[in-house]
Design a protein around this motif. Structure first.
Motif, PDB file in Angstrom:
ATOM      1  N   THR A 185       8.509 -35.508 -41.157  1.00 38.46           N
ATOM      2  CA  THR A 185       7.585 -35.634 -39.863  1.00 38.46           C
ATOM      3  C   THR A 185       6.273 -35.831 -40.486  1.00 38.46           C
ATOM      4  O   THR A 185       6.173 -35.733 -41.659  1.00 38.46           O
ATOM      5  CB  THR A 185       7.391 -34.104 -38.985  1.00 38.46           C
ATOM      6  N   LEU A 186       5.447 -36.157 -39.433  1.00 29.31           N
ATOM      7  CA  LEU A 186       4.117 -36.673 -39.845  1.00 29.31           C
ATOM      8  C   LEU A 186       3.471 -35.532 -40.698  1.00 29.31           C
ATOM      9  O   LEU A 186       2.660 -35.993 -41.865  1.00 29.31           O
ATOM     10  CB  LEU A 186       3.292 -37.169 -38.891  1.00 29.31           C
ATOM     11  N   SER A 187       3.379 -34.334 -40.242  1.00 29.22           N
ATOM     12  CA  SER A 187       2.889 -33.122 -40.942  1.00 29.22           C
ATOM     13  C   SER A 187       3.450 -33.052 -42.458  1.00 29.22           C
ATOM     14  O   SER A 187       2.682 -32.846 -43.196  1.00 29.22           O
ATOM     15  CB  SER A 187       2.690 -31.961 -40.125  1.00 29.22           C
ATOM     16  N   SER A 188       4.778 -33.019 -42.331  1.00 29.67           N
ATOM     17  CA  SER A 188       5.468 -32.959 -43.805  1.00 29.67           C
ATOM     18  C   SER A 188       4.921 -33.846 -44.772  1.00 29.67           C
ATOM     19  O   SER A 188       4.990 -33.791 -45.991  1.00 29.67           O
ATOM     20  CB  SER A 188       6.786 -32.782 -43.369  1.00 29.67           C
ATOM     21  N   ARG A 195      -0.350 -34.993 -50.032  1.00 32.45           N
ATOM     22  CA  ARG A 195      -1.632 -34.161 -50.498  1.00 32.45           C
ATOM     23  C   ARG A 195      -1.070 -33.596 -51.907  1.00 32.45           C
ATOM     24  O   ARG A 195      -1.705 -33.485 -52.932  1.00 32.45           O
ATOM     25  CB  ARG A 195      -1.785 -33.082 -49.506  1.00 32.45           C
ATOM     26  N   ARG A 245       2.220 -35.694 -44.745  1.00 36.31           N
ATOM     27  CA  ARG A 245       0.941 -35.601 -45.138  1.00 36.31           C
ATOM     28  C   ARG A 245       0.722 -34.376 -46.290  1.00 36.31           C
ATOM     29  O   ARG A 245       0.241 -34.467 -47.233  1.00 36.31           O
ATOM     30  CB  ARG A 245       0.078 -35.266 -43.718  1.00 36.31           C
ATOM     31  N   GLU A 246       1.650 -33.397 -46.200  1.00 38.84           N
ATOM     32  CA  GLU A 246       1.615 -32.382 -47.171  1.00 38.84           C
ATOM     33  C   GLU A 246       2.065 -32.838 -48.429  1.00 38.84           C
ATOM     34  O   GLU A 246       1.563 -32.607 -49.443  1.00 38.84           O
ATOM     35  CB  GLU A 246       2.356 -31.218 -46.241  1.00 38.84           C
ATOM     36  N   LYS A 247       3.113 -33.696 -48.149  1.00 40.43           N
ATOM     37  CA  LYS A 247       3.861 -34.173 -49.591  1.00 40.43           C
ATOM     38  C   LYS A 247       2.861 -35.177 -50.315  1.00 40.43           C
ATOM     39  O   LYS A 247       2.477 -35.218 -51.444  1.00 40.43           O
ATOM     40  CB  LYS A 247       4.980 -35.004 -49.205  1.00 40.43           C
ATOM     41  N   TRP A 286       7.659 -43.391 -45.099  1.00 44.37           N
ATOM     42  CA  TRP A 286       6.400 -43.002 -45.466  1.00 44.37           C
ATOM     43  C   TRP A 286       6.187 -43.483 -46.762  1.00 44.37           C
ATOM     44  O   TRP A 286       7.044 -43.423 -47.896  1.00 44.37           O
ATOM     45  CB  TRP A 286       6.375 -41.254 -45.456  1.00 44.37           C
ATOM     46  N   ASP A 331      11.214 -37.509 -36.814  1.00 41.69           N
ATOM     47  CA  ASP A 331      10.567 -36.257 -36.104  1.00 41.69           C
ATOM     48  C   ASP A 331      11.334 -35.225 -35.804  1.00 41.69           C
ATOM     49  O   ASP A 331      12.362 -35.097 -36.713  1.00 41.69           O
ATOM     50  CB  ASP A 331      10.462 -36.875 -34.608  1.00 41.69           C
ATOM     51  N   ARG A 332      11.000 -34.300 -35.363  1.00 38.52           N
ATOM     52  CA  ARG A 332      11.479 -33.048 -35.477  1.00 38.52           C
ATOM     53  C   ARG A 332      13.054 -33.004 -34.945  1.00 38.52           C
ATOM     54  O   ARG A 332      14.005 -32.190 -35.323  1.00 38.52           O
ATOM     55  CB  ARG A 332      10.871 -31.860 -34.685  1.00 38.52           C
TER      56      ARG A 332
END
Length: 393
Positions: free
Chosen positions: A41-44, A50, A46-48, A10, A31-32
């Motif tokens: 993961t993708l969601s994690s 952000r 994106r949060e990082k 990432w 992935d999980r």
């Protein structure tokens, strides 16, 4: 993104603080079900990303610096402090080292905190325990914590604003140390009693009395005169350059060297001192060559039977200068003699004159008032005065 090796990572793409496009890899892609513990993961991810974006926009923190500090900032506050302040104290008095040790000891709640995780709330909690009990000491402790945090940031061991900064930060959360300490003002003698004090000091044979005499003649602070070194003196120019590190730190202003013009009386006393090592006024009670402690100068004043402190003698000078009608000294000259600068920020930005001759005149007049010069002309006093002297004898 995919590296040439085939690894997927990432990356955060952003515009840095200089307006240039930049990219930073921050984690492996996964992935999980990924067995790798450091994959996101993708969601994690994106949060990082952000979080990095918010820190960049709101706090002005480059995410690359933040990432590096997070990786290196494993040192605790106490570990870092004990690495730094002994180096800063080299060449200074032993008392300076002890004061640093006391300051670190006074904030135990910070000892085990990692440099990167220390916040304003942590510093506030540590200072509250001592802020009202000993405001002057607590204020100096805050300044030392601020210096350590600045050093940690310079070494890239932490990022963000300094959590111990006063202006725009702790100033709004803690009462002013000056107001808390106002009731404990320095005791000062009326300036009319200063000649009596100087006479008493003249008959005191110890080095502490000589140090006190020159301190009063130069209206310097106790620390400045106790730490006077031979290399700071220029007898040809008749001046004493006090280094910045020995000057009092006032508010948030960076201390600067202070050039002190020396009166005839001050030079006479200084030149009477034997040059044994670097300090002009070494302690005559210590086994090694080292300066006096502050209470030695207070003791010398007490033996004159005039009630005052070293700082109080500065007040006596200021009152004498304000009341002096013969010379009519300007206010800024008197304040500069005390190493104070008057005026707002705009005025001070244009004013860099040392006012050396005006200050020399003021300090020589002060010396002549409290310690009149001897008659070196060789002339005999008038007949009537000689007769009076005979009668007294």
């Amino acid at each position: 993104m995919v590296r040439k090796s085939g690894d997927r990572v990432w990356a955060f793409r952003f515009t840095d603080l200089e307006g240039k496009r930049a990219q930073m890899e921050f984690a492996k892609a996964g992935d999980r079900d990924s067995p790798s513990g450091d994959a996101l993961t993708l969601s994690s991810a994106r949060e990082k990303a952000r979080d990095y974006k918010v820190a960049l926009k709101r706090e002005g923190i480059d995410p690359r610096v933040k990432k590096r500090a997070t990786g290196q900032g494993s040192k605790t506050f106490k570990e870092f402090a004990e690495e730094q302040y002994p180096v800063w104290c080299q060449g200074l008095s032993e008392e300076e080292l002890k004061q640093w040790q006391r300051s670190i000891r006074d904030v135990p709640s910070l000892h085990d905190k990692k440099l990167q995780e220390i916040t304003t709330e942590h510093v506030l909690e540590a200072l509250k325990a001592i802020w009202t009990l000993k405001p002057v000491t607590a204020s100096r402790t805050r300044q030392r914590i601020e210096r350590l945090m600045d050093a940690a940031k310079a070494l890239r061991l932490r990022t963000g604003e300094n959590p111990a900064a006063w202006r725009g930060n702790l100033k709004h959360l803690l009462p002013s140390p000056r107001k808390l300490n106002r009731k404990k003002g320095h005791r000062s003698a009326p300036y009319t009693k200063m000649p009596q004090m100087m006479t008493g000091l003249r008959y005191d044979a110890g080095n502490a009395a000589r140090c006190t005499e020159v301190g009063i003649l130069t209206v310097s602070r106790s620390q400045e005169i106790r730490l006077m070194e031979w290399t700071e003196l220029d007898f040809e120019a008749r001046t004493w350059m006090v280094p910045a590190e020995k000057m009092k730190i006032k508010g948030e202003l960076e201390p600067k060297p202070h050039l002190v013009p020396l009166s005839d009386q001050a030079i006479e006393i200084i030149q009477s001192m034997p040059r044994t090592d670097k300090y002009v006024f070494p302690s005559d009670h210590a086994e090694q060559h080292q300066p006096f402690r502050a209470n030695a100068l207070v003791g010398a004043i007490e033996r004159t039977a005039v009630k005052s402190t070293m700082h109080g003698c500065r007040t006596s000078f200021r009152n004498w200068g304000a009341d002096n009608k013969e010379h009519n000294f300007r206010r800024e000259v008197l304040e500069f003699c005390l190493s104070h600068r008057v005026g707002d920020e705009a005025e001070l930005s244009y004013w860099d004159s040392e006012m050396i001759q005006r200050r020399r005149d003021a300090l020589q007049a002060w010396a002549d008032f409290i310690k009149p010069r001897k008659n070196t002309s060789g002339e005999q006093p008038p007949e009537s005065k000689r007769q009076r002297l005979k009668l007294v004898a």
